[in-house]
Motif scaffolding. Structure first.
Motif, short mmCIF file in Angstrom:
data_model
loop_
_atom_site.label_atom_id
_atom_site.label_comp_id
_atom_site.label_asym_id
_atom_site.label_seq_id
_atom_site.Cartn_x
_atom_site.Cartn_y
_atom_site.Cartn_z
N VAL A 69 33.92 42.30 52.08
CA VAL A 69 33.27 41.43 51.53
C VAL A 69 31.90 41.68 51.73
CG1 VAL A 69 33.03 39.08 50.69
CG2 VAL A 69 35.13 39.89 51.53
N ALA A 70 30.97 42.32 51.08
CA ALA A 70 29.48 42.64 51.34
C ALA A 70 28.58 41.46 50.65
CB ALA A 70 28.94 43.96 50.64
N ALA A 71 29.16 40.82 49.45
CA ALA A 71 28.47 39.96 48.88
C ALA A 71 28.40 38.55 49.73
CB ALA A 71 29.03 39.23 47.48
N PRO A 72 27.40 37.86 49.92
CA PRO A 72 26.96 36.69 50.65
C PRO A 72 28.20 35.88 50.68
CG PRO A 72 24.94 37.27 49.52
CD PRO A 72 25.87 38.22 48.82
N LEU A 73 28.76 35.38 51.63
CA LEU A 73 29.78 34.29 51.52
C LEU A 73 29.33 33.01 51.06
CD1 LEU A 73 31.86 35.12 54.96
CD2 LEU A 73 32.52 35.51 52.65
N PHE A 74 27.98 32.72 51.21
CA PHE A 74 27.48 31.41 50.85
C PHE A 74 27.51 31.35 49.14
CE2 PHE A 74 23.50 33.77 51.15
CZ PHE A 74 22.92 33.80 50.15
N HIS A 75 27.58 32.60 48.57
CA HIS A 75 27.58 32.36 47.02
C HIS A 75 28.86 32.65 46.52
CE1 HIS A 75 27.11 34.92 43.22
NE2 HIS A 75 26.05 34.02 43.24
N THR A 76 29.12 32.00 45.18
CA THR A 76 30.11 31.59 44.74
C THR A 76 31.20 32.97 44.61
OG1 THR A 76 29.04 30.46 42.97
CG2 THR A 76 31.51 31.26 42.26
N TRP A 77 30.50 34.04 44.56
CA TRP A 77 31.33 35.38 44.42
C TRP A 77 32.03 35.79 45.78
CZ3 TRP A 77 34.57 37.50 41.68
CH2 TRP A 77 34.78 38.74 41.62
N GLY A 78 31.17 35.84 46.68
CA GLY A 78 31.48 35.91 48.30
C GLY A 78 32.64 34.97 48.73
N LEU A 79 32.19 33.77 48.35
CA LEU A 79 33.19 32.68 48.80
C LEU A 79 34.37 32.69 48.20
CD1 LEU A 79 33.18 30.16 50.59
CD2 LEU A 79 32.47 28.93 48.51
N ALA A 80 34.43 33.18 46.92
CA ALA A 80 35.75 33.06 46.31
C ALA A 80 36.70 34.23 46.83
CB ALA A 80 35.51 33.84 44.74
N HIS A 81 36.46 35.30 47.39
CA HIS A 81 37.14 35.99 48.12
C HIS A 81 37.56 35.67 49.46
CE1 HIS A 81 37.16 39.45 45.20
NE2 HIS A 81 36.10 38.74 44.75
N LEU A 82 36.78 34.82 50.15
CA LEU A 82 37.38 34.24 51.24
C LEU A 82 38.31 33.17 50.91
CD1 LEU A 82 37.24 33.07 54.30
CD2 LEU A 82 35.20 31.62 53.64
N LEU A 83 38.16 32.49 49.77
CA LEU A 83 39.34 31.58 49.16
C LEU A 83 40.44 32.32 48.82
CD1 LEU A 83 37.06 28.87 47.67
CD2 LEU A 83 37.90 29.00 50.03
N PHE A 84 40.44 33.56 48.24
CA PHE A 84 41.44 34.19 47.63
C PHE A 84 42.37 34.65 48.95
CE2 PHE A 84 39.08 35.15 43.55
CZ PHE A 84 39.76 33.89 43.00
N ALA A 85 41.78 34.80 50.07
CA ALA A 85 42.47 35.28 51.37
C ALA A 85 43.59 34.43 51.72
CB ALA A 85 41.51 35.45 52.46
N GLU A 86 43.67 33.04 51.19
CA GLU A 86 44.61 31.96 51.23
C GLU A 86 45.98 32.24 50.77
OE1 GLU A 86 43.48 28.16 49.66
OE2 GLU A 86 41.30 28.42 50.54
N LEU A 87 45.79 33.05 49.48
CA LEU A 87 47.04 33.58 48.92
C LEU A 87 47.38 34.81 49.41
CD1 LEU A 87 46.43 32.13 45.37
CD2 LEU A 87 48.03 31.46 46.75
N LEU A 88 46.37 35.71 49.32
CA LEU A 88 46.77 37.26 49.55
C LEU A 88 46.88 37.63 51.10
CD1 LEU A 88 44.10 38.21 46.89
CD2 LEU A 88 46.60 38.43 46.51
N GLY A 89 46.47 36.80 51.98
CA GLY A 89 46.67 37.26 53.33
C GLY A 89 45.61 38.49 53.62
N THR A 90 44.60 38.62 53.03
CA THR A 90 43.58 39.66 53.03
C THR A 90 43.11 39.73 54.52
OG1 THR A 90 42.85 38.67 50.94
CG2 THR A 90 41.45 40.51 51.82
N THR A 91 42.87 41.14 54.76
CA THR A 91 42.14 41.12 55.94
C THR A 91 40.62 41.45 55.49
OG1 THR A 91 43.89 42.36 57.47
CG2 THR A 91 41.53 42.86 57.72
N MET A 92 39.79 40.31 55.94
CA MET A 92 38.43 40.45 55.38
C MET A 92 37.30 41.30 56.20
SD MET A 92 38.11 36.53 54.45
CE MET A 92 39.07 35.89 55.83
#
Length: 584
Positions: free
Chosen positions: A265-288
């Motif tokens: 996740v290179a996009a800033p986490l404070f931005h909608t797009w970066g934060l979306a992938h932090l939140l998608f990790a809830e479902l996907l069990g992503t390694t961020m």
């Protein structure tokens, strides 16, 4: 035919099929499934419930890899429990606001989860804010606590807030390649919340060794509050509803996202797009995979070393990677990186010129570009087929999304005509914290953009409705002219703005950054050369009256051009060829 379009029917069957394809829905230990379900029932589908569920389902799976090492999902659960208890002991509770000003690292995740577990609201601050912008937001929203990286201490000094926590401590030792000192070097107790005059320098890391017992679920679920980009005025605070399954299904209906992927996740986490992938990790069990700062060569090294499956970016990051010298690019096995990357997920601004084609020619057809906004979330997604066939299109609407193109009176436009874009889905924001919001018609919210559906059924976004200029009675959108300029071999970056004109009301002024190595003679002739180029490719009324060479376009942390700085550009501040950094 194309003025109104709806994605796949919102049926349980289609959603289940999408979730099954991602690996989320599959046979699972019934005890683990029950524990996950209980967490979601008690905590909701926001960060608290999602990550507690993952800690129970995949306790040993790596959740975060940053410059300090790795953390499992069980680690995140314990750490955020301890931090939440420490914050509660200092008076932070349900409904309080906690501002978070952090780059991409574990501290951002720790803070997000701890705040959510308390039922408090997380207000994400842009790390590129100037002092006055920052102070204005904090004075308006009045958070009870600020969690920030040490580098922002000076910017925050003018803000009146009772308590502070440092999430990342910068290194003073040039030999320290981790970029952080021991947290104990700055740790000291927080001052009481009443009558505080002294600023705390205690760190998040100093709290994680405290009481890590599970936190009782709050009666109120905390909100996520994201700030608008502020490119045309003061940034607004936009609360978001809990994402739930709909957000993931919408994205995964047009973009591959799989359980257990390693996602850089290179996009800033404070931005909608970066934060979306932090939140998608809830479902996907992503390694961020997180890095505090984006550097184009370091990004290539990170993709190679971590064998990332997906790469979350904003368009300017791809531009910077492609602009690296050929000898630098040749030092990395781009074919190996491309073979592992299943999805390069881009959002935040339009893909300029032929960037999509240039990227896919280097890294394969795995690019997906998402069009949306802070207020409406995902509106349309262009997949690799869309971007090959129509590089400037915004693709098609995802599952559960409705889109209409309306005229100024709110009526649908005729097929192929441009109008205002309105979007309906389950992710529309609740309205700004200061009151007001975007225009809503028949349950659909305005994005603030103008666009049209082409005969191919794809959406084409022509630009912001407030960017359009009327020059000599003709409507001109800067984005089309910018795309044209970007296709010239001399141009590395471009932007256009409207400026006052005594004869035409408004005229278009272009700003370009030349490719590295462009000689002085080329720079001197660039105005005539590029005007002729635009004249050959677009209508004559779209040719900028002047084109100025500058060193770099002013951009915010999410890559958007700060047009207000270009609009106030001072001719007298330029060099002999017009070159300088706009806004300085």
């Amino acid at each position: 035919m194309f003025s109104t379009t709806t994605a796949k029917a919102r049926t349980a069957g289609s959603a289940a099929k999408i979730l099954a394809g991602s690996g989320i829905v599959r046979p699972i230990n019934p005890i683990g499934l029950a524990r996950t379900g209980l967490a979601l029932a008690r905590w909701g589908t926001g960060p608290a419930g999602g990550f507690i569920g993952l800690a129970r389902r995949y306790p040993r799976r790596t959740a975060v890899i940053d410059e300090l090492g790795s953390l499992t999902y069980a680690d995140l659960d314990r750490r955020s429990n301890a931090i939440a208890r420490a914050l509660a002991a200092r008076g932070v509770g349900e409904g309080d606001g906690v501002a978070i000003m952090c780059r991409n690292h574990r501290g951002f995740v720790d803070a997000t989860l701890a705040v959510a577990k308390l039922g408090a609201d997380a207000l994400y601050l842009n790390t590129a804010f100037a002092g006055p912008q920052l102070v204005g937001v904090l004075e308006r929203d009045k958070p009870a606590l600020i969690i920030h990286d040490e580098e922002f201490t000076g910017l925050l000094s003018a803000a009146s807030s009772a308590q502070r926590l440092v999430a990342w401590v910068d290194s003073e030792d040039p030999a320290d390649t981790t970029g952080a000192r021991s947290s104990g070097e700055l740790a000291r107790p927080l001052a009481p919340s009443e009558g505080v005059t002294e600023r705390s320098e205690e760190t998040l890391e100093s709290l994680v060794s405290g009481d890590a017992r599970p936190v009782p679920p709050p009666k109120r679920h905390g909100r996520i509050v994201i700030l608008t980009s502020g490119t045309t005025g003061a940034p607004k605070s936009a609360p978001r509803p809990e994402a739930g399954f709909d957000a993931a299904v919408a994205l995964m209906s047009r973009m591959p996202m799989k359980d257990g992927w390693r996602c850089f996740v290179a996009a800033p986490l404070f931005h909608t797009w970066g934060l979306a992938h932090l939140l998608f990790a809830e479902l996907l069990g992503t390694t961020m995979i997180l890095r505090r700062r984006f550097d184009p060569e370091d990004a290539l090294a990170t993709l190679a070393e971590t064998q990332a499956d997906s790469f979350v970016v904003i368009p300017v990051m791809m531009q910077r990677i492609l602009s690296l010298p050929e000898e630098t690019l040749a030092a990395y096995d781009l074919e190996a990186i491309a073979s592992r990357l299943k999805a390069v997920a881009s959002s935040g601004s339009a893909l300029p010129g032929d960037l999509a084609l240039e990227w896919m020619d280097r890294f394969g057809d795995s690019l997906y570009n998402v069009y949306g906004s802070t207020e409406v979330s995902y509106a349309s997604i262009a997949d690799p087929v869309d971007l090959r066939e129509a590089p400037t299109s915004a693709g098609k609407v995802p599952w559960g999304t409705q889109m209409r193109i309306l005229d100024g009176d709110g009526a649908p436009v005729r097929d192929g005509e441009a109008g205002r874009i309105f979007v309906g889905n389950g992710l529309l924001f609740e309205g700004y914290t200061t009151g007001g919001g975007k225009e809503v018609l028949d349950g659909l919210m305005a994005t603030g953009d103008v666009g049209r559906f082409g005969p191919d059924g794809r959406l084409y976004v022509e630009g912001r409705d407030d960017d359009m200029i009327v020059s000599g009675g003709e409507n001109v959108f800067p984005q089309e002219v910018e795309d044209c300029l970007m296709r010239h071999s001399l141009v590395a970056d471009a932007a256009c703005v409207g400026v006052d004109d005594a004869d035409f009301g408004k005229r278009l002024r272009g700003f370009v950054v030349l490719v590295p190595g462009a000689d002085a003679e080329a720079a001197g002739d660039v105005d005539v050369t590029l005007k002729d180029w635009v004249k050959e490719n677009l209508a004559r009324f779209k040719v900028p009256r002047e084109i100025v060479v500058i060193d770099a376009l002013p951009r915010n942390a999410t890559g958007k051009v700060l047009r207000r700085e270009l609009a106030t550009w001072d001719d007298e501040a330029a060099g002999p060829n017009g070159e300088r950094v706009a806004g300085q």
